[in-house]
Design a protein around this motif. Structure first.
Motif, PDB file in Angstrom:
ATOM      1  N   UNK A 300     -12.858  -8.018  16.816  1.00 26.24           N
ATOM      2  CA  UNK A 300     -13.607  -7.678  15.610  1.00 26.24           C
ATOM      3  C   UNK A 300     -15.098  -7.471  15.877  1.00 26.24           C
ATOM      4  N   UNK A 301     -15.537  -7.681  17.114  1.00 26.53           N
ATOM      5  CA  UNK A 301     -16.957  -7.528  17.436  1.00 26.53           C
ATOM      6  C   UNK A 301     -17.437  -6.122  17.093  1.00 26.53           C
ATOM      7  N   UNK A 302     -18.531  -6.040  16.380  1.00 22.34           N
ATOM      8  CA  UNK A 302     -19.108  -4.744  16.034  1.00 22.34           C
ATOM      9  C   UNK A 302     -19.983  -4.257  17.183  1.00 22.34           C
ATOM     10  N   UNK A 303     -19.667  -3.075  17.693  1.00 20.51           N
ATOM     11  CA  UNK A 303     -20.431  -2.481  18.787  1.00 20.51           C
ATOM     12  C   UNK A 303     -21.267  -1.350  18.215  1.00 20.51           C
ATOM     13  N   UNK A 304     -22.570  -1.392  18.458  1.00 25.02           N
ATOM     14  CA  UNK A 304     -23.492  -0.403  17.887  1.00 25.02           C
ATOM     15  C   UNK A 304     -23.385   0.910  18.656  1.00 25.02           C
ATOM     16  N   UNK A 305     -23.285   2.008  17.929  1.00 24.32           N
ATOM     17  CA  UNK A 305     -23.187   3.326  18.538  1.00 24.32           C
ATOM     18  C   UNK A 305     -24.537   3.997  18.702  1.00 24.32           C
ATOM     19  N   UNK A 306     -24.568   5.075  19.460  1.00 23.09           N
ATOM     20  CA  UNK A 306     -25.816   5.776  19.753  1.00 23.09           C
ATOM     21  C   UNK A 306     -26.467   6.352  18.504  1.00 23.09           C
ATOM     22  N   UNK A 307     -25.680   6.724  17.509  1.00 28.59           N
ATOM     23  CA  UNK A 307     -26.257   7.344  16.309  1.00 28.59           C
ATOM     24  C   UNK A 307     -27.092   6.384  15.481  1.00 28.59           C
ATOM     25  N   UNK A 308     -27.057   5.100  15.811  1.00 32.54           N
ATOM     26  CA  UNK A 308     -27.901   4.135  15.111  1.00 32.54           C
ATOM     27  C   UNK A 308     -29.309   4.055  15.714  1.00 32.54           C
ATOM     28  N   UNK A 309     -29.550   4.852  16.768  1.00 33.36           N
ATOM     29  CA  UNK A 309     -30.856   4.854  17.431  1.00 33.36           C
ATOM     30  C   UNK A 309     -31.441   6.258  17.394  1.00 33.36           C
ATOM     31  N   UNK A 311     -32.683   9.644  18.726  1.00 33.10           N
ATOM     32  CA  UNK A 311     -32.125  10.344  19.888  1.00 33.10           C
ATOM     33  C   UNK A 311     -33.047  10.263  21.093  1.00 33.10           C
ATOM     34  N   UNK A 312     -34.359  10.152  20.860  1.00 40.25           N
ATOM     35  CA  UNK A 312     -35.283  10.056  21.998  1.00 40.25           C
ATOM     36  C   UNK A 312     -35.147   8.720  22.735  1.00 40.25           C
ATOM     37  N   UNK A 313     -34.436   7.754  22.124  1.00 37.13           N
ATOM     38  CA  UNK A 313     -34.180   6.474  22.793  1.00 37.13           C
ATOM     39  C   UNK A 313     -32.854   6.474  23.551  1.00 37.13           C
ATOM     40  N   UNK A 379     -30.769   1.639  36.246  1.00 33.53           N
ATOM     41  CA  UNK A 379     -32.146   2.101  36.046  1.00 33.53           C
ATOM     42  C   UNK A 379     -32.222   3.292  35.094  1.00 33.53           C
ATOM     43  N   UNK A 380     -31.319   4.257  35.259  1.00 34.48           N
ATOM     44  CA  UNK A 380     -31.329   5.424  34.373  1.00 34.48           C
ATOM     45  C   UNK A 380     -30.906   5.032  32.961  1.00 34.48           C
ATOM     46  N   UNK A 381     -29.998   4.069  32.862  1.00 33.50           N
ATOM     47  CA  UNK A 381     -29.545   3.625  31.551  1.00 33.50           C
ATOM     48  C   UNK A 381     -30.614   2.921  30.738  1.00 33.50           C
ATOM     49  N   UNK A 382     -31.702   2.531  31.395  1.00 28.93           N
ATOM     50  CA  UNK A 382     -32.810   1.892  30.681  1.00 28.93           C
ATOM     51  C   UNK A 382     -33.784   2.920  30.105  1.00 28.93           C
ATOM     52  N   UNK A 383     -33.663   4.155  30.552  1.00 34.70           N
ATOM     53  CA  UNK A 383     -34.594   5.196  30.099  1.00 34.70           C
ATOM     54  C   UNK A 383     -34.486   5.391  28.582  1.00 34.70           C
ATOM     55  N   UNK A 384     -35.598   5.708  27.915  1.00 30.30           N
ATOM     56  CA  UNK A 384     -36.880   6.195  28.447  1.00 30.30           C
ATOM     57  C   UNK A 384     -37.906   5.103  28.720  1.00 30.30           C
ATOM     58  N   UNK A 385     -37.459   3.885  28.999  1.00 26.81           N
ATOM     59  CA  UNK A 385     -38.373   2.765  29.139  1.00 26.81           C
ATOM     60  C   UNK A 385     -38.478   2.304  30.596  1.00 26.81           C
TER      61      UNK A 385
END
Length: 450
Positions: A300-309, A311-313, A379-385
């Protein structure tokens, strides 16, 4: 090509090259220690010969790992002054302590190499334990800076100013232990499978049942057992890493799984590629509810999707492929030792089939490839930070220019180093084949570690 892309490309190339030697520098000492302990326990000189020959390899790799690590440190200052300003004030502890870890590693490796015939057996084992601890500590301490980038702690940024600095809180940032565990376990996997790869290749090149064949078969089984154990624990640690991402870097987890919509009972997608236009993973295989369970030990864990952020993040969506490549290879490295044990112990077969032997040969390069996939994903998955949600990569990069010239120069250095290490290893082992060590071991008057 702008400075940001060039700086990322140059530093990425440096780390992709250095990580091979750094990882083997952690993994191989454990194998040397295993060989030494087995020799002391069984008095089988084959294990002492293995330890001796693996030590020679380690020494050559260490000789390349040191300059590439130094280059990486120099490039941090040259390419990322904005990042180094924060690290210098908040996260300098790992760099300071790492010097002592390297000192311990180098000192006790020197004792083991040059005084092995003059010190007691227990002293050789203690020396190797300290070498292994020193190498592991160096890797963990430097990697802790990466952990800090993903889960920053120990300071606040107020109007562009660093305040409330707590170096120890920064050091023990939320992902420190999970990241340190993953680095250690995966390094032991790479070290063991790299040696297994060579042993399997040598078995294919020598007559079945010959003295040399039997020697390499012992080495292969030892490496497969140790590598398989650590591959399993690496997978368990990967579960913790996914939960850490779910809590602290949810967009990175969403990109890794190609999940666009927030949902409970989220599926885990294996394979395929992420299509931004249709917002789905094409050609992937979905395991229902598995991502939710992986993220929070509950379907039942809710996993946040990309559309909640915004797009530049979003991280680059190809990280899904990198993540799958890493997990797929890791799964194979768990499976191969199990097949070998079943074949040898339960089916009572003395000879592995050729297809399996070639998989053993491939296991070493695949393990290195998994490490590369993992680091690029991390490292790439942390971008753009550069520092998550605090300092962007764009704000960290140098404005000095001329990075293209540096790129050409450093890549030239890496090519020279790569060719050199291969030639040195080939030259040494051609001049000192296993037969030579096995024959010397028969003569009690010749020191075993000479």
């Amino acid at each position: 090509m702008d400075d940001l892309v060039l700086a990322r490309s140059l530093f990425g190339t440096t780390m992709a090259f250095h990580i091979i030697f750094a990882t083997l520098g952690v993994g191989i000492p454990l194998m040397i220690l295993a060989g030494e302990i087995l020799y002391q326990k069984t008095k089988d000189q084959d294990y002492a010969i293995m330890a001796k020959r693996w030590t020679k390899t380690f020494a050559v790799l260490l000789g390349v790992g040191i300059p590439t690590g130094t280059i990486a440190g120099v490039q941090l200052s040259l390419l990322w002054p904005g990042f180094m300003e924060v690290v210098g004030r908040v996260m300098a502890l790992p760099f300071q302590i790492e010097i002592y870890a390297f000192f311990i590693e180098a000192l006790f490796m020197s004792i083991y190499v040059y005084a092995a015939n003059r010190i007691a057996p227990w002293m050789r084992i203690v020396s190797l334990i300290l070498v292994a601890i020193g190498g592991l500590a160096s890797a963990v301490l430097i990697t802790n800076v990466h952990a800090f980038e993903g889960t920053p702690a120990g300071f606040r940024m107020v109007n562009g100013e660093i305040t409330d600095v707590d170096p120890w809180k920064a050091f023990f940032n939320p992902s420190f232990f999970v990241t340190a565990g993953h680095v250690a376990l995966s390094a032991y996997v790479v070290g063991s499978f790299a040696i297994a790869s060579v042993a399997a290749f040598k078995m294919l090149r020598n007559p079945f049942g010959s003295r040399i064949y039997q020697f390499h078969k012992k080495a292969l089984m030892l490496c497969l057992i140790i590598g398989g154990i650590f591959a399993f624990f690496t997978a368990m640690n990967g579960h913790e890493s996914a939960q850490m991402l779910h809590e602290y870097q949810p967009e990175k987890l969403a990109a890794a799984e190609g999940l666009f919509e927030t949902q409970s009972y989220a599926p885990l997608t294996i394979g395929g590629y992420t299509d931004r236009a249709t917002q789905e993973v094409k050609w992937g295989i979905e395991i229902p509810w598995a991502l939710s369970f992986l993220s929070g030990n509950s379907f039942e864990t809710e996993v946040i999707g990309l559309n909640d952020f915004p797009e530049e993040y979003w991280p680059p969506l190809f990280v899904h492929t990198l993540f799958n490549g890493m997990v797929g290879i890791g799964s194979l490295l768990i499976l191969l030792p199990l097949i070998a044990i079943v074949w040898k112990k339960f089916l009572k077969k003395d000879r592995f089939p050729k297809w399996l032997m070639w998989l053993f040969v491939a296991s070493g390069p695949l393990a290195v490839l998994a490490i590369e996939f993992g680091w690029i994903f991390a490292c790439t998955g942390r971008q753009p930070w550069t520092i998550y949600r605090i300092l962007s990569t764009e704000d960290s990069v140098t404005a000095s220019g001329n990075i293209g010239i540096l790129f050409i120069l450093f890549v030239s250095i890496y090519i020279i180093l790569a060719v050199s290490v291969v030639l040195v290893l080939l030259y040494y082992f051609k001049r000192n084949p296993v037969e030579k060590d096995l024959n010397k071991a028969k003569n009690p008057e010749v020191p075993l570690y000479s």
